[in-house]
Design a protein around this motif. Structure first.
Motif, PDB file in Angstrom:
ATOM      1  N   ASN A   1      -6.964   6.987  13.413  1.00 29.64           N
ATOM      2  CA  ASN A   1      -7.277   5.914  12.468  1.00 29.64           C
ATOM      3  C   ASN A   1      -6.290   5.851  11.311  1.00 29.64           C
ATOM      4  O   ASN A   1      -6.673   5.612  10.164  1.00 29.64           O
ATOM      5  N   ALA A   2      -4.998   6.027  11.614  1.00 29.55           N
ATOM      6  CA  ALA A   2      -3.977   6.004  10.566  1.00 29.55           C
ATOM      7  C   ALA A   2      -2.892   4.998  10.902  1.00 29.55           C
ATOM      8  O   ALA A   2      -2.624   4.717  12.077  1.00 29.55           O
ATOM      9  N   ILE A   3      -2.269   4.459   9.874  1.00 30.35           N
ATOM     10  CA  ILE A   3      -1.018   3.734  10.026  1.00 30.35           C
ATOM     11  C   ILE A   3       0.018   4.424   9.141  1.00 30.35           C
ATOM     12  O   ILE A   3      -0.336   5.080   8.152  1.00 30.35           O
ATOM     13  N   VAL A   4       1.278   4.306   9.512  1.00 28.30           N
ATOM     14  CA  VAL A   4       2.366   4.936   8.767  1.00 28.30           C
ATOM     15  C   VAL A   4       3.319   3.855   8.296  1.00 28.30           C
ATOM     16  O   VAL A   4       3.793   3.040   9.101  1.00 28.30           O
ATOM     17  N   LEU A   5       3.588   3.833   6.992  1.00 30.75           N
ATOM     18  CA  LEU A   5       4.440   2.826   6.384  1.00 30.75           C
ATOM     19  C   LEU A   5       5.650   3.464   5.723  1.00 30.75           C
ATOM     20  O   LEU A   5       5.636   4.643   5.360  1.00 30.75           O
ATOM     21  N   ASN A   6       6.685   2.655   5.534  1.00 31.32           N
ATOM     22  CA  ASN A   6       7.923   3.072   4.879  1.00 31.32           C
ATOM     23  C   ASN A   6       8.218   2.066   3.771  1.00 31.32           C
ATOM     24  O   ASN A   6       9.059   1.194   3.910  1.00 31.32           O
ATOM     25  N   GLU A   7       7.447   2.180   2.674  1.00 38.45           N
ATOM     26  CA  GLU A   7       7.520   1.175   1.615  1.00 38.45           C
ATOM     27  C   GLU A   7       7.591   1.802   0.228  1.00 38.45           C
ATOM     28  O   GLU A   7       7.247   2.960   0.031  1.00 38.45           O
ATOM     29  N   GLU A   8       8.036   0.980  -0.713  1.00 37.22           N
ATOM     30  CA  GLU A   8       7.968   1.343  -2.113  1.00 37.22           C
ATOM     31  C   GLU A   8       6.546   1.089  -2.626  1.00 37.22           C
ATOM     32  O   GLU A   8       5.856   0.175  -2.145  1.00 37.22           O
ATOM     33  N   PRO A   9       6.092   1.868  -3.599  1.00 35.85           N
ATOM     34  CA  PRO A   9       4.732   1.663  -4.122  1.00 35.85           C
ATOM     35  C   PRO A   9       4.479   0.240  -4.612  1.00 35.85           C
ATOM     36  O   PRO A   9       3.379  -0.287  -4.423  1.00 35.85           O
ATOM     37  N   ALA A  10       5.476  -0.394  -5.206  1.00 37.31           N
ATOM     38  CA  ALA A  10       5.291  -1.761  -5.717  1.00 37.31           C
ATOM     39  C   ALA A  10       4.972  -2.724  -4.585  1.00 37.31           C
ATOM     40  O   ALA A  10       4.139  -3.637  -4.738  1.00 37.31           O
TER      41      ALA A  10
ATOM     42  N   ILE B   1       5.577   5.451  -9.961  1.00 35.37           N
ATOM     43  CA  ILE B   1       4.669   5.662  -8.837  1.00 35.37           C
ATOM     44  C   ILE B   1       3.214   5.644  -9.294  1.00 35.37           C
ATOM     45  O   ILE B   1       2.351   4.995  -8.686  1.00 35.37           O
ATOM     46  N   LEU B   2       2.934   6.341 -10.389  1.00 33.20           N
ATOM     47  CA  LEU B   2       1.558   6.393 -10.903  1.00 33.20           C
ATOM     48  C   LEU B   2       1.059   5.014 -11.329  1.00 33.20           C
ATOM     49  O   LEU B   2      -0.106   4.664 -11.126  1.00 33.20           O
ATOM     50  N   LYS B   3       1.939   4.235 -11.910  1.00 34.71           N
ATOM     51  CA  LYS B   3       1.566   2.870 -12.337  1.00 34.71           C
ATOM     52  C   LYS B   3       1.045   2.057 -11.152  1.00 34.71           C
ATOM     53  O   LYS B   3      -0.019   1.432 -11.222  1.00 34.71           O
ATOM     54  N   HIS B   4       1.778   2.097 -10.048  1.00 31.94           N
ATOM     55  CA  HIS B   4       1.372   1.308  -8.880  1.00 31.94           C
ATOM     56  C   HIS B   4       0.212   1.963  -8.142  1.00 31.94           C
ATOM     57  O   HIS B   4      -0.620   1.255  -7.553  1.00 31.94           O
ATOM     58  N   ALA B   5       0.120   3.282  -8.185  1.00 31.16           N
ATOM     59  CA  ALA B   5      -1.010   3.958  -7.557  1.00 31.16           C
ATOM     60  C   ALA B   5      -2.323   3.528  -8.207  1.00 31.16           C
ATOM     61  O   ALA B   5      -3.326   3.311  -7.514  1.00 31.16           O
ATOM     62  N   ALA B   6      -2.314   3.394  -9.513  1.00 29.04           N
ATOM     63  CA  ALA B   6      -3.519   2.945 -10.216  1.00 29.04           C
ATOM     64  C   ALA B   6      -3.889   1.521  -9.816  1.00 29.04           C
ATOM     65  O   ALA B   6      -5.076   1.175  -9.725  1.00 29.04           O
ATOM     66  N   GLU B   7      -2.895   0.690  -9.547  1.00 29.15           N
ATOM     67  CA  GLU B   7      -3.148  -0.686  -9.121  1.00 29.15           C
ATOM     68  C   GLU B   7      -3.756  -0.730  -7.719  1.00 29.15           C
ATOM     69  O   GLU B   7      -4.502  -1.655  -7.389  1.00 29.15           O
TER      70      GLU B   7
END
Length: 560
Positions: free
Chosen positions: A157-166, A216-222
């Motif tokens: 039940n996982a997907i793997v992505l290669n993206e920037e947090p934004a 990273i933390l900024k976008h993680a909170a979003e």
């Protein structure tokens, strides 16, 4: 002390630790500790202890119920059970962040900086196949190890992505119940574990890492849903990368608060004074403009010091988002609209496929401060062209199994259904949605939003590929199965010669009487066999007239 630590680093640590500096320094004369974590997606802790040859030498890791310290001389990475995905070798302190996230089955979970996958496999085990795991890393080369470790663990039940947090924040919004940010850092806490990181310390400066972590933390909170939990962790001692990051986030976002962590097992509390003064002094800047409440709150975070715990240096903070936010957690269907769950329905996605497929994964190392092995990805342009070509052509003129380089997604799915009906009879009842990308088939987790525009490494559980004449099952499919799910299985002794020969890619002489199960036509007949060791899958073979042709993917073979 055999490890040569940089003088600027030692000076900083002496200033930070004061009276404890001498005790901390002596810890570098001690050998590092080794840990492994039982993969409870495949077996229980009790079953593992009954099977493993080193059970009497294992000692429990106190903060993780499924994990043990082991002796370096036992070399569990060489045992066949490792190749069956029954455990993951992981630095003991590195297991703490995923434990603090307190994931439960049904959660929507994001591992934002996931490579090489140790923490993702830990989170997946806690989900127990129910819910959604998105494992992401912005470094393309590191997603190879990430994908393989998730597949080795049998995660469905996982997907793997290669993206920037934004990019993730723009695509998902406030979607996730739980977010783990195991941030890239200067790695000071891993110098004893990996001396090569000392040479990288100046190259990957604390200042550079601090800027990256703040973004990273900024976008993680979003990305966190209202009422959701975020765990931030590093493997460094630097206050600029730890307490100062949390205090800055709390100052910027009044909807976030620290959930205090009890400093047990020898852990120590975070240091509020380091958030406001040490970080600024180290950079030669005035004290940052942090709210007094935010600074005080970091006392609820925790530090793991190598002179106080049997593990390396780590930092962790647990944060919660206010449940009273006006935003609601999004729910999506394939087009981004709210939808109900389904079971094995087919659909197509339009994410960007960006790396080589998993049919032949290659080994690759993990990044500094993390644990892992090799992996694989998906090639972008070829699959996109096939997908678009398949949409433009008249699909009705292509019969299932007739491959001309532009096989349609409809035909691909038909070939999968025909294969699974013979080989995995109950596959049609699996929860999730079947998805075809050109000739490749995935089973996507329920509740997954549309992935249009995102760079996909794995669009779900990779089931296999429709070829010119037949459907070829993937290694990931084999690793995610239970032996009982296969129509035909071969169970080998993990300590026997046949098991080792299989792992080396050799053909085996196997009498029909050794096969378990019954083929759909009343067999046994020629066809795909799930090859297992001590009851746990290793890969595929094709059996006919007493010969088992080895179908183990080259990148998964054991060379010695």
């Amino acid at each position: 002390m055999s490890i040569r630590l940089p003088k600027p680093f030692l000076d900083k640590m002496e200033r930070l630790l004061g009276d404890e500096y001498g005790e901390w320094l002596v810890s570098y004369e001690h050998k590092r500790r080794y840990g492994l974590r039982v993969n409870t997606l495949k077996l229980t802790q009790q079953a593992f202890l009954r099977m493993t040859p080193w059970a009497e030498r294992l000692t429990p890791i106190p903060w993780t119920s499924e994990a043990f310290y082991y002796e370096e001389t036992d070399r569990p990475g060489k045992h066949l059970h490792y190749h069956a995905g029954l455990y993951y070798m992981q630095e003991p302190s590195a297991m703490v962040p995923a434990e603090l996230l307190q994931v439960k089955p049904g959660d929507r979970v994001l591992d934002l900086c996931a490579a090489p996958g140790g923490k993702s496999t830990q989170l997946a085990a806690k989900l127990q196949g129910v819910g959604l795991l998105v494992s992401n890393d912005n470094a393309r080369e590191r997603t190879k190890a990430l994908a393989k470790n998730i597949e080795l663990a049998g995660v469905r039940n996982a997907i793997v992505l290669n993206e920037e947090p934004a990019a993730l924040a723009g695509a998902f919004g406030a979607f996730f119940d739980k977010v783990l940010v195991d941030a890239p850092c200067s790695g000071e806490g891993m110098f004893r574990k990996d001396e090569s990181m000392i040479a990288q310390w100046e190259k990957h400066s604390v200042e550079r890492c601090s800027l990256m972590q703040r973004d990273i933390l900024k976008h993680a909170a979003e990305l966190l849903a209202p009422g959701g939990t975020l765990v931030y962790s590093t493997c460094t001692f630097s206050p600029e990368e730890n307490e100062a990051q949390i205090a800055a986030l709390l100052t910027a976002r009044t909807d976030m608060e620290v959930v205090p962590v009890e400093p047990e097992y020898g852990w120590m509390s975070g240091r509020p004074n380091w958030a406001s003064t040490e970080a600024a002094e180290a950079q030669g800047e005035p004290a940052p403009d942090l709210s007094p409440e935010a600074v005080r709150a970091v006392a609820g975070t925790v530090r793991l010091w190598p002179h106080r715990v049997a593990g390396e240096g780590h930092y962790a903070a647990v944060l919660q988002k206010s449940a009273e936010e006006s935003e609601e957690r999004p729910a999506f269907d394939a087009d981004g609209e709210s939808r109900a769950s389904g079971t094995a329905e087919s659909r197509s996605q339009s994410g960007r496929l960006n790396e080589k497929a998993a049919s032949e994964p290659a080994e690759a190392g993990g990044r500094g401060g993390k644990d892992g092995r090799g992996g694989s990805g998906i090639e972008q342009d070829k699959l996109r062209s096939r997908r678009e070509s398949g949409r433009d052509k008249d699909r009705g003129r292509h019969k299932p199994g007739r491959y001309d380089g532009t096989i349609s997604e409809t035909d691909t799915l038909a070939m999968w259904r025909a294969f699974s009906a013979r080989t995995i009879p109950d596959a049609s009842a699996w929860p999730g949605r079947l998805t075809a990308f050109g000739s490749r088939v995935y089973l996507q987790p329920e509740g997954l939003p549309a992935l249009a525009g995102l760079k996909l490494v794995r669009a779900g559980w990779y089931l296999g590929t429709a070829g010119a004449h037949r459907f070829e099952p993937s290694q990931a499919l084999a690793m995610g199965l239970k032996k009982a799910e296969a129509a035909l299985a071969l169970d080998l002794d993990a300590d026997g010669e046949d098991a080792l020969r299989y792992l080396k890619g050799e053909t085996l002489h196997i009498e029909a009487s050794r096969l378990e199960g019954t083929a759909v036509d009343g067999g046994p007949a020629s066809g795909h066999v799930l090859v297992c060791a001590d009851g746990y899958p290793l890969g595929w073979g094709k059996w006919s007239d007493g010969m088992l042709k080895n179908e183990l993917a080259p990148g998964w073979r054991r060379m010695s």
